[in-house]
Design an enzyme around this catalytic site. Structure first.
Site, PDB file in Angstrom:
ATOM      1  N   LYS A   1      93.437 -30.499 -37.475  1.00 23.47           N
ATOM      2  CA  LYS A   1      92.128 -29.852 -37.267  1.00 23.47           C
ATOM      3  C   LYS A   1      92.272 -28.417 -37.772  1.00 23.47           C
ATOM      4  O   LYS A   1      92.547 -27.487 -37.011  1.00 23.47           O
ATOM      5  CB  LYS A   1      91.752 -29.921 -35.781  1.00 23.47           C
TER       6      LYS A   1
HETATM    7  N1  PMP Z   1      85.751 -35.464 -37.085  1.00 21.84           N
HETATM    8  C1  PMP Z   1      85.631 -34.150 -37.299  1.00 21.84           C
HETATM    9  C2  PMP Z   1      85.579 -33.658 -38.701  1.00 21.84           C
HETATM   10  C3  PMP Z   1      85.550 -33.268 -36.221  1.00 21.84           C
HETATM   11  O1  PMP Z   1      85.433 -31.948 -36.424  1.00 21.84           O
HETATM   12  C4  PMP Z   1      85.590 -33.780 -34.908  1.00 21.84           C
HETATM   13  C5  PMP Z   1      85.477 -32.847 -33.729  1.00 21.84           C
HETATM   14  N2  PMP Z   1      86.746 -32.378 -33.357  1.00 21.84           N
HETATM   15  C6  PMP Z   1      85.714 -35.162 -34.738  1.00 21.84           C
HETATM   16  C7  PMP Z   1      85.793 -35.971 -35.848  1.00 21.84           C
HETATM   17  C8  PMP Z   1      85.775 -35.757 -33.368  1.00 21.84           C
HETATM   18  O2  PMP Z   1      86.993 -35.402 -32.743  1.00 21.84           O
HETATM   19  P1  PMP Z   1      87.131 -35.284 -31.176  1.00 21.84           P
HETATM   20  O3  PMP Z   1      86.546 -36.511 -30.603  1.00 21.84           O
HETATM   21  O4  PMP Z   1      88.599 -35.201 -30.949  1.00 21.84           O
HETATM   22  O5  PMP Z   1      86.388 -34.078 -30.755  1.00 21.84           O
END
Ligand code: PMP
Length: 310
Positions: free
Chosen positions: A155
């Site tokens: 991320k």
């Molecule tokens: N894809 C992207 C590109 C994101 O930014 C997020 C948000 N973090 C997600 C998927 C979903 O991830 P999560 O469920 O861990 O928040």
């Protein structure tokens, strides 16, 4: 939206400091090159009134994985960070909050590795992210970053230039959000959420490799298992999506949010009659249940203790 005011406190490299007084180096490699990693976490006021962070271990594990994927020094202990996060929530008297830990680099205009990283944990009151109404989604002209060009499972801040471009394009065209495809033309994810669609009582979601495999996506998969809903994790095409009964985005901030349509295709099944709506309900219940959250904190007492330190 105001993320902080003169009373707001954040955690910076092990200390609670006032947000209005916290400083960041304008020569940071993170600012110039998007070289930082972060997390998006939610805390909730649970049904028993406690403040609970949802899946904190999973988020802080991913933060560490993301930092290591980008060769950023990382020496923080997950339990210490979880504790620190509860401290920041308490110091700001927040229960339903969005939590943003970010690991960033010191001053460095070269592309070389750093000796240290900095870590800030910021919190603010949760506002609806995509809202509660069904979304109008647009097939983006932007693709997700090529996994051979980026560590796509991390991320990383820089990846979000792609998200911003896609989301702004969709909103300028009158949609609520974008859906991006991967470099091979399969559907991938939203700018900040994963995607599922439903067809004949079964769910479909893109496989890993070209997406951030979200913690909410994993929770949805757990819920599907408990509800005996078959899930196909595979490469999914835009054409398949356009024959689906229903679709939704899921993410920490978005939670589970249904779609009204993708481009000119309106999903035919009334949302309330879909399995997806059942999953949405189960997710909403799960995040405020005490049993799915490990740690509790007496917010009032914590605040008193912390005020003395600031
Ligand atoms: N894809 C992207 C590109 C994101 O930014 C997020 C948000 N973090 C997600 C998927 C979903 O991830 P999560 O469920 O861990 O928040």
């Amino acid at each position: 939206m105001a993320y902080y005011n003169s009373d707001t406190v954040l955690w910076l490299n092990g200390e609670l400091v006032r947000a209005s007084e916290a400083k960041m180096d304008l020569y940071s490699q993170s600012l110039h090159y998007g070289y930082a990693v972060f997390e998006g976490i939610r805390s909730y006021r649970t049904s028993s009134g406690q403040t609970r962070i949802f899946k904190p271990l999973e988020h802080y594990t991913r933060l560490e994985t993301s930092a290591k994927a980008l060769n950023m020094p990382y020496g923080w202990d997950r339990d210490v960070l979880i504790r620190a996060t509860y401290d920041v929530l308490a110091a700001n008297k927040l229960q339903d909050a969005y939590i943003r830990p970010i690991v960033y680099a010191p001053a460095n205009m070269s592309f070389n590795k750093n000796e240290v990283s900095h870590l800030a944990i910021e919190v603010w009151e949760m506002q609806p992210f995509l809202g509660d109404k069904l979304l109008k989604v647009m097939r983006s002209s932007f693709q997700r970053p090529n996994p051979r060009g980026f560590r796509i499972h991390a991320k990383a801040a820089g990846h979000y230039v792609n998200s911003i471009l896609a989301s702004q394009e969709a909103k300028a065209a009158g949609y609520d959000e974008a859906l991006l495809e991967d470099m091979n033309g399969f559907i991938a994810e939203g700018p900040g959420a994963n995607v599922f669609f439903e067809k004949n009582g079964e769910l479909y979601t893109p496989a890993g490799g070209n997406i951030l495999e979200g913690i909410t996506r994993a929770t949805v998969l757990e819920i599907c298992k408990e509800m005996n809903i078959p899930v196909h994790i595979k490469a999914c095409s835009y054409e398949e999506l356009k024959q689906a009964d229903a679709a939704f985005f899921c993410g920490t901030a978005a939670e589970v949010i249904g779609w009204q349509r993708i481009d000119d295709y309106t999903f035919p099944k009334p949302w309330n009659e879909t399995l997806s709506a059942g999953i949405q309900k189960a997710y909403k219940q799960r995040v405020v249940e005490d049993e799915f959250n490990e740690e509790t904190v007496d917010t009032g007492a914590e605040t008193e203790r912390l005020r003395l330190k600031i």
